[in-house]
Enzyme design. Structure first.
Site, short mmCIF file in Angstrom:
data_model
loop_
_atom_site.label_atom_id
_atom_site.label_comp_id
_atom_site.label_asym_id
_atom_site.label_seq_id
_atom_site.Cartn_x
_atom_site.Cartn_y
_atom_site.Cartn_z
N ALA A 125 -18.03 5.54 29.68
CA ALA A 125 -16.86 4.70 29.39
C ALA A 125 -17.30 3.35 28.83
CB ALA A 125 -16.02 4.51 30.65
N GLU A 128 -13.33 0.42 23.94
CA GLU A 128 -12.04 -0.19 24.23
C GLU A 128 -11.24 -0.28 22.93
OE1 GLU A 128 -12.57 -3.91 26.24
OE2 GLU A 128 -13.89 -3.03 27.78
N GLY A 132 -15.09 -1.06 19.50
CA GLY A 132 -15.64 0.23 19.15
C GLY A 132 -17.09 0.05 18.74
N GLN A 278 -20.57 33.69 -9.64
CA GLN A 278 -21.53 32.59 -9.67
C GLN A 278 -21.01 31.33 -8.97
OE1 GLN A 278 -22.81 32.02 -13.73
NE2 GLN A 278 -24.30 33.68 -13.61
N ILE A 337 -14.32 29.33 0.33
CA ILE A 337 -14.76 30.70 0.05
C ILE A 337 -13.86 31.71 0.75
CG2 ILE A 337 -16.62 32.35 0.48
CD1 ILE A 337 -18.59 30.01 0.00
N GLY A 339 -10.82 31.22 1.84
CA GLY A 339 -9.45 31.13 1.33
C GLY A 339 -8.42 30.98 2.43
N GLU A 363 -20.52 7.94 18.68
CA GLU A 363 -21.93 7.53 18.83
C GLU A 363 -22.45 6.84 17.56
OE1 GLU A 363 -24.75 9.90 20.93
OE2 GLU A 363 -23.19 11.00 22.00
#
Length: 383
Positions: A125, A128, A132, A278, A337, A339, A363
């Site tokens: 924790a 806030e 950040g 291709q 790819i 879809g 992080e």
């Protein structure tokens, strides 16, 4: 194996390869069969279930003492199977590492074995609403009162909020001292004055929320390290574990590439396999290059730490910045790819698309990592 170990063969040991195989068995036999969490409530319930699995598997032992390459292999494997499982592992390490680094022996004895066994869920924790990336801007206060501290303030965007057994909390003991006035404390979840303000709902189901501290009294013995050393301790924790965020990104990216490859060889369009076109081949090649480069950056950083380098700030910043951004590109290409199926809510790629985005933020955002990298380069150039 979900992890392509060939590309990192020189960077890991036989023991690491065995650990990766064990993590793979746990991921496939116990994690993958779990139904995907679809909302905040199911994510909270499943996080506890996953913690029990990880505790029994022994995988959490990689956090104490920290085996960074091992932790990266575990996070990559778990993220491939379930982003939520990866997050459970990550929070156990993140929430307990300050205790491992600077906690007094009673704190270590109370919490670390329970963390490793999956019997105590951890949380970290620090964030806030107005603090950040700028940690020193936090306003949560820890006021000394005899043999106790009294905590007052609010924390937001806290993973495991509301379900953790303890919180590693950062608060100002000297409000006028900037980051040198921050201290670190372990606050059990049942401490009077600590409450969950509300749950925060992510697009990818993940336990998240806001915490309130109101006249929350904790003994001086709950402090982790010296008074005023919290900022340094928090940064040391992130420095150690940031590389594992990059590892999780590579696990998600590998899953996306696997899904795209399966679709490319099984799906036929205009009389040919999709992979014969291709443009699809170009996407697949770009995805594989990005993934391999990301993985090498991850395990280079992890090896440097495991080999005894005290700080791997530059290496981990490079790994996190590149791997998380590359994973976003790889997952997006995979959706393209596959879809329409790839944007259905029950498809793995849709879940990955929602899960990868926060990794570019938490992080340390990508922008912050770029600042860290640039400053290191400029410092070298000036020396």
């Amino acid at each position: 194996m979900s992890i392509e170990l060939e590309s990192i063969e020189p960077l890991v040991t036989p023991e690491h390869r065995a650990l990766a195989a064990r993590a793979e068995r746990v991921a496939q036999d116990e994690i993958a069969p779990l139904p995907p969490a679809t909302n905040d409530e199911s994510a909270r319930l499943q996080a506890r279930q996953i913690l029990e699995i990880l505790g029994k598997s022994g995988l959490l032992q990689a956090a104490h003492p920290l085996d960074l390459r091992g932790a990266c292999l575990i996070r990559e494997t778990l993220a491939h199977a379930s982003p939520l499982a990866d997050e459970v592992f990550a929070l156990q390490a993140l929430g307990s590492t300050p205790i491992g680094l600077a906690g007094a022996e009673p704190l270590r004895e109370r919490w670390l074995p329970a963390v490793i066994r999956g019997q105590a869920m951890a949380a970290f924790a620090m964030t806030e609403s107005e603090a950040g990336s700028d940690v020193a801007a936090m306003t949560t206060r820890a006021r000394r009162d005899g043999e106790h501290y009294v905590l007052d303030g609010d924390k937001t965007l806290i993973s495991n909020a509301g379900i953790a057994d303890f919180y590693t909390v950062f608060a100002k003991t000297d409000p006028d001292a900037g980051h040198r006035g921050i201290s670190c404390f372990v606050v059990p979840a049942d401490t009077p004055g600590l409450s969950l303000t509300r749950a925060l709902v992510l697009s990818a189901p993940h336990p998240l929320g806001e915490l309130a501290f109101r006249d929350c009294r904790i003994p001086v013995s709950a402090r982790v390290g010296d008074e005023g050393a919290g900022f340094k301790l928090g940064m040391a924790t992130l420095d150690r574990l940031r590389t594992t965020v990059a590892a999780a990104a590579t696990g998600m990216a590998q899953r996306a590439l696997d899904e795209a490859l399966h679709h490319a060889v099984s799906r036929r369009q205009f009389g040919s396999a999709l992979g014969d076109f291709q443009m699809v081949q170009n996407r697949l090649a770009r995805m594989a290059i990005d993934l391999t480069a990301a993985r090498l950056l991850v395990y280079r950083a992890a090896l440097a730490k495991d080999a005894g380098k005290e700080r791997v700030t530059l290496e981990s910043a490079m790994a996190k910045a590149f791997a998380t951004e590359a994973a976003q590109r790889i997952i997006d290409d995979a959706v393209q790819i596959v879809g329409g199926r790839g944007v259905l809510a029950d498809h793995p790629l849709d879940r990955l698309y929602r899960a990868i985005r926060p990794l570019r933020i938490y992080e340390g955002t990508t922008d912050v990592q770029h600042i860290v990298i640039a400053r290191a380069l400029l410092s070298r150039a000036q020396s």
